[in-house]
Design an enzyme around this catalytic site. Structure first.
Site, PDB file in Angstrom:
ATOM      1  N   LYS A  70       0.842  -1.198   0.000  1.00 22.72           N
ATOM      2  CA  LYS A  70       0.000   0.000   0.000  1.00 22.72           C
ATOM      3  C   LYS A  70       0.881   1.254   0.000  1.00 22.72           C
ATOM      4  CE  LYS A  70      -4.003   1.762   2.653  1.00 22.72           C
ATOM      5  NZ  LYS A  70      -4.864   1.510   3.839  1.00 22.72           N
ATOM      6  N   SER A 145      -9.838   1.416   2.800  1.00 21.45           N
ATOM      7  CA  SER A 145      -8.978   2.244   1.990  1.00 21.45           C
ATOM      8  C   SER A 145      -7.909   1.458   1.228  1.00 21.45           C
ATOM      9  CB  SER A 145      -8.286   3.294   2.860  1.00 21.45           C
ATOM     10  OG  SER A 145      -7.416   2.660   3.783  1.00 21.45           O
ATOM     11  N   SER A 169     -10.077  -1.015   6.953  1.00 21.12           N
ATOM     12  CA  SER A 169      -9.473  -0.837   5.621  1.00 21.12           C
ATOM     13  C   SER A 169      -8.749  -2.035   5.033  1.00 21.12           C
ATOM     14  CB  SER A 169      -8.515   0.346   5.649  1.00 21.12           C
ATOM     15  OG  SER A 169      -9.232   1.533   5.510  1.00 21.12           O
TER      16      SER A 169
END
Ligand code: GLN
Length: 484
Positions: A70, A145, A169
């Site tokens: 990420k 997310s 997330s």
């Protein structure tokens, strides 16, 4: 190469370590797929021709299987922007502890994945770099997310990925993309080098094709405590690869507060079928009470923005990333930089958080939310006296259409209804795919996630139970065509 794509990360690692698969070829297979990504899952893909970036001759338990990371994790010399325009061009001089550990264990960096800006969101539509598409239906969101990481793994653009979970997330995008996501016990994984959102909640964890991959990757993320993160803790023992095939003797609690009202009927049907399966596998399943859980979302949306408003104060145009030009004085430079650099949701959170912390309101909002947080932790502690695990749907719905919730922050926040309580309590929770459900209004059936939570540091037990359930469910990720 389609046979290699069909291998899970653990199977690929095993093949490399046995000398049956070449790590360089494996890297190139995924690198080419990531570079041709049409989902906008990647914001940067490794180029082995760049000096020092060739996949190292790998030794280590992760077998050279490349890892998507990420954007929020600092990666030395590689863009690390947390999905924000304010960090455009920022290449940190160091890597996050967890990235360092995984690279050292034999998982080279494949690329950086798209995400909601500073991890604030549930659809990846808040990214400064454009939304990510759900591989099951390109008109829908992958969740957020960590939407880029989840979409990349589901579409086999990456064998496995690293995400972060503050209020859901990892788990919610895993659910919406039909993969496995584990949010660890708070403190189990070092936060050093993670671009902070809400420091008392943020945790890094794996997003993988199956439970075994999650255990293999997670096993290398934990260990000794990291002196560079004061909240990090030594993991007691080691993470074992799961082998359990039944659930005999295990007690599952189902909180009515998180598995009834507000959940889409298709999701509820898949959830209830999975509860029956738990019983078939020998578990006992009983209702359990988490009386304060319905207040978790309200508390979270005070606490997380409060912490964010403080953490994001550092982005001032002076130290890193974007700086607005043409300002006459320092204050104007700060203001313009933050005005241009942050997206609308981030600004909303900064304002909410600043307000909640302001003198005169502090007790009414922040103090009260902290007290609710304590009550929620106490609810879980009481439940774990009677139950080994708590089971809920991961998300109240299947993947929704792009744009469906962007105009209504509350509708977006409701996605976190089932995941936020565990975050506030700091306990581990996993989402595994438990079936498909038609979206409301009709359309192609989409994945549903099943969430299991356990007491702090119960990851081995959680992974073992999830593995047994996964085998019995036989969820077919191959229902998603991923090409050659
Ligand atoms: N969707 C939640 C939020 O917007 C959780 C995000 C996360 O876990 N990082 O805050």
């Amino acid at each position: 190469m389609s046979d290699v794509l069909a291998l899970s990360a653990a199977q690929a690692a095993k093949a490399v370590l046995a000398g049956e698969l070449d790590a360089g070829e494996l890297f190139e297979l995924y690198r080419a797929r990531a570079a041709a990504d049409v989902l906008n899952a990647f914001v940067w893909v490794a180029d082995p021709r760049e000096a020092g970036r060739a996949p190292a001759s790998v030794v280590g338990p992760l077998g050279g299987v490349p890892l998507a990371v990420k954007d929020l994790f600092c990666t030395e010399g590689v863009p690390s922007q947390s999905g924000s325009r304010i960090l455009e061009g920022y290449r940190p001089p160091y890597s996050a502890t967890v990235v360092e550990r995984l690279t050292a264990a034999g998982a080279p960096l494949l690329g950086k994945t798209n995400q909601d800006e500073f991890a604030m969101g549930s659809s990846t539509e808040n990214s400064g770099y454009g939304p990510v598409l759900n591989p099951w239906d390109h008109g829908r969101v992958p969740g957020g997310s960590s939407g880029g990481s989840a979409a990349a793994v589901a579409a086999r653009l990456a064998p496995w990925a690293l995400g972060t979970d503050t209020g859901g997330s990892i788990r919610q995008p895993a659910a919406l993309c039909g993969i496995v996501g584990l949010k660890p016990t708070y403190g189990a994984v070092s936060r050093y080098g993670m671009i902070a959102f809400a420091s008392s909640l943020d945790q890094a964890g794996p997003l993988t094709r199956d439970v075994t991959d999650a255990a293999l990757l997670y096993g290398q993320m934990v260990g000794a405590r990291d002196p560079r993160d004061s909240t990090s803790l030594e993991f007691p023992g080691r993470i074992e690869l799961p082998t359990r095939t039944d659930l005999r003797g295990l007690r599952f609690g189902v909180p009515a507060e998180l598995s009834g009202e507000g959940i889409e009927p298709g999701v509820l049907a898949a959830f209830e079928a999975t509860i029956e399966l738990l019983r078939t596998l020998g578990a006992s399943v009983e209702p359990c009470a988490l009386p304060h859980a319905p207040h978790a979302l309200a508390a979270y949306y005070v606490l997380a923005p409060a912490e964010a408003s403080s953490n994001l104060a550092r982005f001032d145009g002076v130290r890193y990333g974007y700086r607005a030009s043409g300002a006459d004085d320092l204050m104007a430079m700060y203001t313009r930089t933050r005005h241009d650099g942050f997206g609308a949701e981030v600004k909303r959170r900064i304002m909410l958080g600043t307000y909640a912390l302001s003198s005169g309101y502090y007790d009414a909002y922040y103090g009260r939310a902290q007290r609710v947080r304590t009550k929620i932790a106490e609810d879980f502690a009481a439940a774990f006296e009677r139950f080994d695990f708590i089971a809920t749907p991961t998300a109240p719905g299947v993947a929704f259409e792009l744009g469906a919730k962007t105009a209504d922050p509350l509708a977006m926040y409701l996605n976190d209804f089932c995941t936020v309580p565990m975050s506030l309590a700091g306990i581990p929770a996993i989402s595994i795919p438990c079936g498909l459900a038609e979206p409301p209004g009709g359309g192609r059936p989409l994945p549903v996630g099943f969430q299991l939570a356990g007491p702090a540091f119960s990851e081995n037990a959680l992974l073992a139970a999830s593995f047994a359930l996964e085998q019995a469910l036989g969820f077919d990720g191959d229902a998603l065509p991923v090409g050659e």
